[in-house]
Design an enzyme around this catalytic site. Structure first.
Site, PDB file in Angstrom:
ATOM      1  N   HIS A 193       1.930  13.168  -5.632  1.00 35.31           N
ATOM      2  CA  HIS A 193       1.340  12.237  -4.661  1.00 35.31           C
ATOM      3  C   HIS A 193       2.155  10.943  -4.587  1.00 35.31           C
ATOM      4  O   HIS A 193       1.620   9.851  -4.407  1.00 35.31           O
ATOM      5  CB  HIS A 193      -0.120  11.929  -5.019  1.00 35.31           C
ATOM      6  CG  HIS A 193      -1.015  11.762  -3.823  1.00 35.31           C
ATOM      7  ND1 HIS A 193      -1.816  12.768  -3.352  1.00 35.31           N
ATOM      8  CD2 HIS A 193      -1.230  10.709  -2.999  1.00 35.31           C
ATOM      9  CE1 HIS A 193      -2.500  12.348  -2.296  1.00 35.31           C
ATOM     10  NE2 HIS A 193      -2.157  11.101  -2.055  1.00 35.31           N
ATOM     11  N   THR A 214      -4.596  19.223   0.299  1.00 33.85           N
ATOM     12  CA  THR A 214      -4.265  18.345  -0.822  1.00 33.85           C
ATOM     13  C   THR A 214      -5.286  18.509  -1.941  1.00 33.85           C
ATOM     14  O   THR A 214      -6.478  18.286  -1.738  1.00 33.85           O
ATOM     15  CB  THR A 214      -4.215  16.879  -0.363  1.00 33.85           C
ATOM     16  OG1 THR A 214      -3.213  16.749   0.658  1.00 33.85           O
ATOM     17  CG2 THR A 214      -3.873  15.952  -1.514  1.00 33.85           C
ATOM     18  N   SER A 223      -2.440  13.350   8.798  1.00 32.58           N
ATOM     19  CA  SER A 223      -3.352  13.144   7.680  1.00 32.58           C
ATOM     20  C   SER A 223      -4.811  13.189   8.126  1.00 32.58           C
ATOM     21  O   SER A 223      -5.144  12.816   9.253  1.00 32.58           O
ATOM     22  CB  SER A 223      -3.059  11.796   7.027  1.00 32.58           C
ATOM     23  OG  SER A 223      -4.062  11.429   6.104  1.00 32.58           O
ATOM     24  N   LYS A 226      -1.043  21.438  -1.676  1.00 37.21           N
ATOM     25  CA  LYS A 226      -0.223  20.263  -1.988  1.00 37.21           C
ATOM     26  C   LYS A 226      -0.737  19.561  -3.246  1.00 37.21           C
ATOM     27  O   LYS A 226      -1.914  19.229  -3.342  1.00 37.21           O
ATOM     28  CB  LYS A 226      -0.234  19.280  -0.812  1.00 37.21           C
ATOM     29  CG  LYS A 226       0.646  18.059  -0.997  1.00 37.21           C
ATOM     30  CD  LYS A 226       0.608  17.177   0.254  1.00 37.21           C
ATOM     31  CE  LYS A 226       1.562  16.003   0.167  1.00 37.21           C
ATOM     32  NZ  LYS A 226       1.186  15.032  -0.878  1.00 37.21           N
ATOM     33  N   ARG A 238      -4.716   2.115  -8.377  1.00 37.97           N
ATOM     34  CA  ARG A 238      -3.568   1.458  -7.741  1.00 37.97           C
ATOM     35  C   ARG A 238      -3.747  -0.054  -7.828  1.00 37.97           C
ATOM     36  O   ARG A 238      -4.300  -0.691  -6.930  1.00 37.97           O
ATOM     37  CB  ARG A 238      -3.441   1.940  -6.296  1.00 37.97           C
ATOM     38  CG  ARG A 238      -3.244   3.455  -6.225  1.00 37.97           C
ATOM     39  CD  ARG A 238      -3.376   4.006  -4.822  1.00 37.97           C
ATOM     40  NE  ARG A 238      -3.423   5.468  -4.843  1.00 37.97           N
ATOM     41  CZ  ARG A 238      -3.732   6.217  -3.795  1.00 37.97           C
ATOM     42  NH1 ARG A 238      -4.031   5.640  -2.638  1.00 37.97           N
ATOM     43  NH2 ARG A 238      -3.753   7.534  -3.900  1.00 37.97           N
ATOM     44  N   GLN A 279      -3.334  18.042   7.533  1.00 37.86           N
ATOM     45  CA  GLN A 279      -3.643  17.908   6.106  1.00 37.86           C
ATOM     46  C   GLN A 279      -5.129  17.650   5.913  1.00 37.86           C
ATOM     47  O   GLN A 279      -5.742  16.889   6.661  1.00 37.86           O
ATOM     48  CB  GLN A 279      -2.823  16.768   5.498  1.00 37.86           C
ATOM     49  CG  GLN A 279      -3.142  16.458   4.050  1.00 37.86           C
ATOM     50  CD  GLN A 279      -4.224  15.402   3.900  1.00 37.86           C
ATOM     51  OE1 GLN A 279      -4.449  14.602   4.800  1.00 37.86           O
ATOM     52  NE2 GLN A 279      -4.912  15.401   2.769  1.00 37.86           N
ATOM     53  N   TYR A 322       0.832  -1.199   0.000  1.00 43.42           N
ATOM     54  CA  TYR A 322       0.000   0.000   0.000  1.00 43.42           C
ATOM     55  C   TYR A 322       0.868   1.251   0.000  1.00 43.42           C
ATOM     56  O   TYR A 322       0.580   2.217  -0.724  1.00 43.42           O
ATOM     57  CB  TYR A 322      -0.932   0.003   1.212  1.00 43.42           C
ATOM     58  CG  TYR A 322      -1.821   1.219   1.291  1.00 43.42           C
ATOM     59  CD1 TYR A 322      -2.857   1.403   0.377  1.00 43.42           C
ATOM     60  CD2 TYR A 322      -1.627   2.192   2.270  1.00 43.42           C
ATOM     61  CE1 TYR A 322      -3.675   2.523   0.435  1.00 43.42           C
ATOM     62  CE2 TYR A 322      -2.439   3.312   2.338  1.00 43.42           C
ATOM     63  CZ  TYR A 322      -3.458   3.471   1.422  1.00 43.42           C
ATOM     64  OH  TYR A 322      -4.261   4.586   1.483  1.00 43.42           O
ATOM     65  N   TYR A 375      -8.341  17.133   2.769  1.00 43.27           N
ATOM     66  CA  TYR A 375      -8.809  16.995   1.391  1.00 43.27           C
ATOM     67  C   TYR A 375     -10.070  17.842   1.196  1.00 43.27           C
ATOM     68  O   TYR A 375     -10.780  18.153   2.149  1.00 43.27           O
ATOM     69  CB  TYR A 375      -9.198  15.540   1.087  1.00 43.27           C
ATOM     70  CG  TYR A 375      -8.092  14.536   1.157  1.00 43.27           C
ATOM     71  CD1 TYR A 375      -7.125  14.465   0.156  1.00 43.27           C
ATOM     72  CD2 TYR A 375      -8.028  13.619   2.207  1.00 43.27           C
ATOM     73  CE1 TYR A 375      -6.119  13.512   0.211  1.00 43.27           C
ATOM     74  CE2 TYR A 375      -7.027  12.667   2.269  1.00 43.27           C
ATOM     75  CZ  TYR A 375      -6.072  12.614   1.268  1.00 43.27           C
ATOM     76  OH  TYR A 375      -5.080  11.673   1.324  1.00 43.27           O
ATOM     77  N   ARG A 434       1.211   8.072  -6.934  1.00 46.96           N
ATOM     78  CA  ARG A 434       0.055   7.253  -6.557  1.00 46.96           C
ATOM     79  C   ARG A 434      -1.248   7.722  -7.201  1.00 46.96           C
ATOM     80  O   ARG A 434      -2.289   7.122  -6.966  1.00 46.96           O
ATOM     81  CB  ARG A 434      -0.105   7.253  -5.032  1.00 46.96           C
ATOM     82  CG  ARG A 434       1.024   6.572  -4.308  1.00 46.96           C
ATOM     83  CD  ARG A 434       0.978   6.826  -2.802  1.00 46.96           C
ATOM     84  NE  ARG A 434      -0.226   6.328  -2.179  1.00 46.96           N
ATOM     85  CZ  ARG A 434      -0.449   5.053  -1.842  1.00 46.96           C
ATOM     86  NH1 ARG A 434       0.465   4.135  -2.132  1.00 46.96           N
ATOM     87  NH2 ARG A 434      -1.574   4.695  -1.245  1.00 46.96           N
TER      88      ARG A 434
END
Length: 396
Positions: free
Chosen positions: A275, A155, A106, A251, A164, A127, A24, A129, A278
């Site tokens: 990222h 982000t 995060s 970011k 992924r 951080q 991961y 989103y 990713r």
């Protein structure tokens, strides 16, 4: 296993972690071309060796957002950090705090804001989103502010999750994923005891606190899939400014025009980042994107960079390419998985030593003396345009 360099922690982490967790963090999007190029492009940046410069008073100290950093490094936001060591966010934050550098929590951490912030002396970064659930975003911002977080890292390169494929093979997702993860844990007793049994609860602390119920791994995957917002625009950042008056860092910048937009918006910093390879495979590595961005906005906004940084030499390379500070992600997670707080502390010591060696041998006594002049074009090789020094006209 002997740990003599920062790169040794990756092999050690692979031995310790169940495959679904190792892959991961180790994997990237699609065929992982950009993931590899992040490391390869940075490794090809040649430094200019200088000698007889009296380097006895060398210093790595720098200032960012009115904070003094012992070196131009911060720990990046990493989701599920608490699955890599017992209460992993707390351990990583403690190591960063002891070193005198920032730790970034995060949104999708295992340990919530309120668990991590009181354990360290320096203000933590947070951080966030852009998500469909604006109520959660406001709640997270208010909690981060109440906990004393100093800087918001926003982000913007994840309006939708990247493809992924390695996750489906490793057991993070795909058919019978829960059963596959269970048997992997059984086969890795050290992790199973330290984290699987004694690292509970294994929920997403920041999200659980908002929803009022536990959020396990399956909930994590589903909640994110339903909440990433492809309609994200600069207007969303204007809304966030209503609830956050501290430094804001954008970011996920790879294009000079986006960097200029960040300046026009009034952001305090940007992170040149893909990222960690990713999200979208085939985009520029951070090392290739950074010089043009620095040429466009250097001096107008703080420039941070991540993706591909594995050691102290890479830190110096990124700064020479135009960054003010770098973020470490995978590198510190490998160390955390191997030896917890002590592993991260040792990694940061190694990076500091490697930076000092690189600066001594390039004649840079301070971070401000690391610049494009620290780079050299190798004989017989043409430096790719995006790595070559550019004029203002070239960057337009």
């Amino acid at each position: 296993m002997i740990i003599s360099a920062a790169s040794d922690y990756r092999a050690a982490a692979q031995r310790t972690l169940p495959p679904f967790l190792f892959h991961y963090i180790d994997g990237g999007a699609y065929a992982e071309y950009t993931l590899r190029r992040n490391v390869e492009d940075l490794s090809q940046v040649a430094l200019r060796q200088r000698v007889l410069k009296n380097m006895s008073d060398l210093s790595l100290e720098t200032t960012l957002f009115n904070e003094t950093l012992s070196m131009p490094v911060a720990l990046a936001p990493v989701g599920l950090c608490g699955m890599y060591a017992r209460r992993g966010e707390v351990q990583a934050a403690a190591a960063a705090d002891a070193k005198g550098i920032p730790f970034t929590l995060s949104t999708v951490s295992v340990c919530p804001i309120e668990e991590v912030a009181p354990t360290i002396k320096r203000p933590m970064w947070f951080q966030l989103y852009v998500l469909r659930d604006r109520g959660f975003m406001r709640n997270a911002l208010e909690r981060a502010k109440a906990a004393g977080c100093s800087t918001l890292v926003f982000t913007v390169d994840m309006p939708t999750p990247g493809a992924r494929y390695r996750d489906a093979h490793s057991g993070m997702s795909g058919p019978n994923a829960a059963m596959r993860r269970y048997w992997q844990a059984v086969m890795h007793p050290k992790w199973a005891w330290d984290v699987g049994l004694n690292g509970r609860p294994h929920d997403l602390g920041n999200i659980s606190a908002y929803l009022g119920k536990p959020t396990g791994l399956e909930d994590y995957i589903g909640w994110l899939a339903n909440n990433f917002d492809p309609s994200i625009s600069w207007k969303d950042l204007e809304w966030i400014r209503e609830f956050w008056d501290g430094p804001m860092v954008i970011k996920g910048i790879l294009d000079p025009e986006d960097a200029r937009d960040a300046v026009r918006f009034g952001a305090d910093g940007i992170v040149v980042s893909n990222h960690g390879g990713r999200q979208l495979d085939g985009v520029l590595s951070s090392a290739r994107a950074l010089p043009a961005i620095a040429d466009a906005v250097k001096g107008d906004i703080a420039i941070l960079a991540d993706s591909g940084i594995r050691n102290g030499l890479d830190v110096v390379r990124m700064i020479a390419l135009g960054a003010d500070t770098v973020l470490l992600g995978r590198a510190y997670l490998y160390a955390l998985a191997t030896a917890g707080k002590a592993g991260v502390a040792n990694l940061l010591d190694l990076i500091e030593k490697e930076m000092k060696v690189a600066m001594t041998l390039t004649g840079a006594k301070s971070i401000s003396e690391i610049s494009g002049d620290s780079l050299v074009q190798e004989l017989g090789k043409s430096l790719p345009t995006a790595l070559a020094p550019m004029s203002k006209g070239d960057a337009a």
